[in-house]
Scaffold this motif. Structure first.
Motif: not given
Length: 87
Positions: A1-5, A44-46, A70-72, A76-78
């Motif tokens: 999660s939190n890979m992109l805005t 969650d931008c996964c 990228d600052g975030r 990581v989940l399965s």
């Protein structure tokens, strides 16, 4: 999660760029069977990665969880195969 805005997630070029980055990074852990960055129903931008082996997936989770991208901070989940296939 939190890979992109959310704004980046809405941009096809940003999603494709992230998919390429994730593919390159995750291939270090083992053979990939698929990488997905869904534009819809992804609050969650996964990014989702399917590995050939559980060992490769576990190594990626251990290495990437909590890492900065990228600052975030990346979470990581399965997910099971059925959930990945449904994306």
């Amino acid at each position: 999660s939190n890979m992109l805005t959310p704004a980046e997630l809405a941009d096809p070029e940003e999603r494709e760029g992230l998919k390429e980055d994730v593919t390159e990074e995750c291939a270090r852990f083992g053979k990939l069977l698929g990488v997905k960055v869904p534009a819809d129903a992804n609050p969650d931008c996964c990014a989702y990665v399917r590995f050939e082996s559980l060992e490769a997936a576990a190594a990626a989770i251990a290495s990437l969880s909590g890492r900065k991208f990228d600052g975030r901070t990346v979470g990581v989940l399965s997910v099971d195969e059925a959930a990945f296939d449904a994306l």
